[in-house]
Design a protein around this motif. Structure first.
Motif, PDB file in Angstrom:
ATOM      1  N   CYS A   8       0.843  -1.190   0.000  1.00  0.00           N
ATOM      2  CA  CYS A   8       0.000   0.000   0.000  1.00  0.00           C
ATOM      3  C   CYS A   8       0.881   1.243   0.000  1.00  0.00           C
ATOM      4  O   CYS A   8       2.094   1.157   0.181  1.00  0.00           O
ATOM      5  CB  CYS A   8      -0.920   0.017   1.229  1.00  0.00           C
ATOM      6  N   ALA A   9       0.251   2.378  -0.170  1.00  0.00           N
ATOM      7  CA  ALA A   9       0.948   3.649   0.012  1.00  0.00           C
ATOM      8  C   ALA A   9       1.122   3.872   1.508  1.00  0.00           C
ATOM      9  O   ALA A   9       0.253   3.502   2.297  1.00  0.00           O
ATOM     10  CB  ALA A   9       0.145   4.782  -0.607  1.00  0.00           C
ATOM     11  N   GLY A  10       2.230   4.458   1.906  1.00  0.00           N
ATOM     12  CA  GLY A  10       2.472   4.729   3.315  1.00  0.00           C
ATOM     13  C   GLY A  10       1.374   5.559   3.943  1.00  0.00           C
ATOM     14  O   GLY A  10       0.999   5.345   5.096  1.00  0.00           O
ATOM     15  N   GLU A  11       0.813   6.486   3.181  1.00  0.00           N
ATOM     16  CA  GLU A  11      -0.243   7.355   3.710  1.00  0.00           C
ATOM     17  C   GLU A  11      -1.539   6.605   3.984  1.00  0.00           C
ATOM     18  O   GLU A  11      -2.421   7.115   4.664  1.00  0.00           O
ATOM     19  CB  GLU A  11      -0.496   8.529   2.759  1.00  0.00           C
ATOM     20  N   ASP A  12      -1.668   5.375   3.478  1.00  0.00           N
ATOM     21  CA  ASP A  12      -2.865   4.568   3.735  1.00  0.00           C
ATOM     22  C   ASP A  12      -2.908   4.039   5.170  1.00  0.00           C
ATOM     23  O   ASP A  12      -3.946   3.560   5.621  1.00  0.00           O
ATOM     24  CB  ASP A  12      -2.941   3.376   2.780  1.00  0.00           C
ATOM     25  N   LEU A  13      -1.768   4.096   5.867  1.00  0.00           N
ATOM     26  CA  LEU A  13      -1.689   3.568   7.232  1.00  0.00           C
ATOM     27  C   LEU A  13      -1.534   4.710   8.224  1.00  0.00           C
ATOM     28  O   LEU A  13      -0.486   5.341   8.288  1.00  0.00           O
ATOM     29  CB  LEU A  13      -0.498   2.612   7.366  1.00  0.00           C
ATOM     30  N   ALA A  14      -2.584   4.953   9.002  1.00  0.00           N
ATOM     31  CA  ALA A  14      -2.533   5.975  10.052  1.00  0.00           C
ATOM     32  C   ALA A  14      -2.107   5.310  11.358  1.00  0.00           C
ATOM     33  O   ALA A  14      -2.434   4.135  11.602  1.00  0.00           O
ATOM     34  CB  ALA A  14      -3.902   6.630  10.225  1.00  0.00           C
ATOM     35  N   ASP A  15      -1.385   6.030  12.196  1.00  0.00           N
ATOM     36  CA  ASP A  15      -0.962   5.514  13.491  1.00  0.00           C
ATOM     37  C   ASP A  15      -2.171   5.011  14.282  1.00  0.00           C
ATOM     38  O   ASP A  15      -3.118   5.759  14.502  1.00  0.00           O
ATOM     39  CB  ASP A  15      -0.272   6.634  14.281  1.00  0.00           C
ATOM     40  N   GLY A  16      -2.145   3.736  14.673  1.00  0.00           N
ATOM     41  CA  GLY A  16      -3.239   3.162  15.458  1.00  0.00           C
ATOM     42  C   GLY A  16      -4.531   3.026  14.681  1.00  0.00           C
ATOM     43  O   GLY A  16      -5.585   2.808  15.264  1.00  0.00           O
ATOM     44  N   GLY A  17      -4.454   3.119  13.360  1.00  0.00           N
ATOM     45  CA  GLY A  17      -5.657   3.083  12.522  1.00  0.00           C
ATOM     46  C   GLY A  17      -5.847   1.758  11.802  1.00  0.00           C
ATOM     47  O   GLY A  17      -5.280   0.732  12.177  1.00  0.00           O
ATOM     48  N   VAL A  18      -6.635   1.800  10.763  1.00  0.00           N
ATOM     49  CA  VAL A  18      -6.984   0.617   9.974  1.00  0.00           C
ATOM     50  C   VAL A  18      -5.737   0.037   9.319  1.00  0.00           C
ATOM     51  O   VAL A  18      -4.892   0.766   8.809  1.00  0.00           O
ATOM     52  CB  VAL A  18      -8.038   0.980   8.913  1.00  0.00           C
ATOM     53  N   GLY A  19      -5.630  -1.281   9.356  1.00  0.00           N
ATOM     54  CA  GLY A  19      -4.520  -1.983   8.729  1.00  0.00           C
ATOM     55  C   GLY A  19      -4.878  -2.427   7.323  1.00  0.00           C
ATOM     56  O   GLY A  19      -6.028  -2.343   6.901  1.00  0.00           O
ATOM     57  N   VAL A  20      -3.879  -2.913   6.612  1.00  0.00           N
ATOM     58  CA  VAL A  20      -4.066  -3.443   5.261  1.00  0.00           C
ATOM     59  C   VAL A  20      -3.785  -4.937   5.307  1.00  0.00           C
ATOM     60  O   VAL A  20      -2.730  -5.375   5.773  1.00  0.00           O
ATOM     61  CB  VAL A  20      -3.124  -2.736   4.261  1.00  0.00           C
ATOM     62  N   ARG A  21      -4.757  -5.715   4.824  1.00  0.00           N
ATOM     63  CA  ARG A  21      -4.629  -7.168   4.780  1.00  0.00           C
ATOM     64  C   ARG A  21      -3.987  -7.597   3.471  1.00  0.00           C
ATOM     65  O   ARG A  21      -4.158  -6.956   2.445  1.00  0.00           O
ATOM     66  CB  ARG A  21      -6.001  -7.814   4.912  1.00  0.00           C
ATOM     67  N   PHE A  22      -3.271  -8.726   3.525  1.00  0.00           N
ATOM     68  CA  PHE A  22      -2.720  -9.349   2.325  1.00  0.00           C
ATOM     69  C   PHE A  22      -2.569 -10.835   2.625  1.00  0.00           C
ATOM     70  O   PHE A  22      -2.863 -11.273   3.741  1.00  0.00           O
ATOM     71  CB  PHE A  22      -1.406  -8.687   1.887  1.00  0.00           C
ATOM     72  N   VAL A  23      -2.156 -11.619   1.635  1.00  0.00           N
ATOM     73  CA  VAL A  23      -2.077 -13.074   1.800  1.00  0.00           C
ATOM     74  C   VAL A  23      -0.634 -13.526   1.620  1.00  0.00           C
ATOM     75  O   VAL A  23       0.063 -13.074   0.716  1.00  0.00           O
ATOM     76  CB  VAL A  23      -2.996 -13.797   0.795  1.00  0.00           C
ATOM     77  N   VAL A  24      -0.192 -14.415   2.507  1.00  0.00           N
ATOM     78  CA  VAL A  24       1.101 -15.068   2.383  1.00  0.00           C
ATOM     79  C   VAL A  24       0.853 -16.568   2.284  1.00  0.00           C
ATOM     80  O   VAL A  24      -0.259 -17.042   2.526  1.00  0.00           O
ATOM     81  CB  VAL A  24       2.029 -14.747   3.580  1.00  0.00           C
ATOM     82  N   GLU A  25       1.887 -17.299   1.922  1.00  0.00           N
ATOM     83  CA  GLU A  25       1.767 -18.747   1.840  1.00  0.00           C
ATOM     84  C   GLU A  25       2.615 -19.365   2.948  1.00  0.00           C
ATOM     85  O   GLU A  25       3.780 -19.003   3.114  1.00  0.00           O
ATOM     86  CB  GLU A  25       2.241 -19.224   0.476  1.00  0.00           C
ATOM     87  N   VAL A  26       2.007 -20.251   3.717  1.00  0.00           N
ATOM     88  CA  VAL A  26       2.700 -20.948   4.791  1.00  0.00           C
ATOM     89  C   VAL A  26       2.527 -22.441   4.549  1.00  0.00           C
ATOM     90  O   VAL A  26       1.406 -22.947   4.584  1.00  0.00           O
ATOM     91  CB  VAL A  26       2.132 -20.565   6.181  1.00  0.00           C
ATOM     92  N   GLY A  27       3.623 -23.121   4.251  1.00  0.00           N
ATOM     93  CA  GLY A  27       3.548 -24.562   4.005  1.00  0.00           C
ATOM     94  C   GLY A  27       2.615 -24.920   2.869  1.00  0.00           C
ATOM     95  O   GLY A  27       1.918 -25.926   2.934  1.00  0.00           O
ATOM     96  N   GLY A  28       2.571 -24.080   1.850  1.00  0.00           N
ATOM     97  CA  GLY A  28       1.748 -24.359   0.683  1.00  0.00           C
ATOM     98  C   GLY A  28       0.296 -23.945   0.796  1.00  0.00           C
ATOM     99  O   GLY A  28      -0.497 -24.190  -0.105  1.00  0.00           O
ATOM    100  N   ARG A  29      -0.090 -23.298   1.907  1.00  0.00           N
ATOM    101  CA  ARG A  29      -1.489 -22.854   2.027  1.00  0.00           C
ATOM    102  C   ARG A  29      -1.546 -21.340   2.244  1.00  0.00           C
ATOM    103  O   ARG A  29      -0.675 -20.764   2.903  1.00  0.00           O
ATOM    104  CB  ARG A  29      -2.214 -23.604   3.127  1.00  0.00           C
ATOM    105  N   PRO A  30      -2.582 -20.696   1.704  1.00  0.00           N
ATOM    106  CA  PRO A  30      -2.710 -19.246   1.878  1.00  0.00           C
ATOM    107  C   PRO A  30      -3.143 -18.891   3.298  1.00  0.00           C
ATOM    108  O   PRO A  30      -4.003 -19.550   3.882  1.00  0.00           O
ATOM    109  CB  PRO A  30      -3.795 -18.859   0.868  1.00  0.00           C
ATOM    110  N   VAL A  31      -2.503 -17.871   3.866  1.00  0.00           N
ATOM    111  CA  VAL A  31      -2.807 -17.406   5.208  1.00  0.00           C
ATOM    112  C   VAL A  31      -2.912 -15.885   5.175  1.00  0.00           C
ATOM    113  O   VAL A  31      -2.078 -15.212   4.572  1.00  0.00           O
ATOM    114  CB  VAL A  31      -1.715 -17.843   6.216  1.00  0.00           C
TER     115      VAL A  31
END
Length: 122
Positions: A8-31
């Motif tokens: 995301c853009a840095g400005e999308d994250l406010a201190d103590g505010g809404v986070g940005v979700r994304f997906v990683v792979e752990v042992g072949g499965r999306p998390v």
């Protein structure tokens, strides 16, 4: 291991505010994972409570409790320090969230995949 991934853009994250979700792979499965800003710095974690591996956010991107000082699991009320992921209250005191390597530069936030957390294929 693949290269960094723009989140995301840095400005999308406010201190103590809404986070940005994304997906990683752990042992072949999306998390689910997320990035938030706390005291000016960005922090990334797997979106899994250290108590029971359930997603933390009570609404998408809502990871902080009302004061904006702690991350909180919506299911069991575990409370985490946003800068370290350490559980400081609730059923998993002393355990930690799984921290991901994230970086902010040139006005953008990136995830830098490292084993055992990899970028999903595709």
């Amino acid at each position: 291991m693949t290269g960094e991934r723009h989140l995301c853009a840095g400005e999308d994250l406010a201190d103590g505010g809404v986070g940005v979700r994304f997906v990683v792979e752990v042992g072949g499965r999306p998390v689910s994972a997320f990035v938030v800003r706390f005291e000016g710095a960005v922090h990334g974690y797997l979106n899994q409570c250290a108590h029971v591996p359930m997603e933390l956010d009570w609404q998408e991107g809502q990871f902080f409790e009302s004061s904006g000082l702690y991350l909180m699991c919506a299911t069991h009320g575990a409370v985490y320090a946003p800068d370290s992921g350490l559980c400081v209250g609730g059923p998993c005191r002393g355990a930690s969230l799984a921290k991901l390597r994230v970086e902010e530069r040139d006005g953008n936030v990136y995830w830098l995949p490292e084993s055992p957390y990899e970028a999903p294929a595709g």
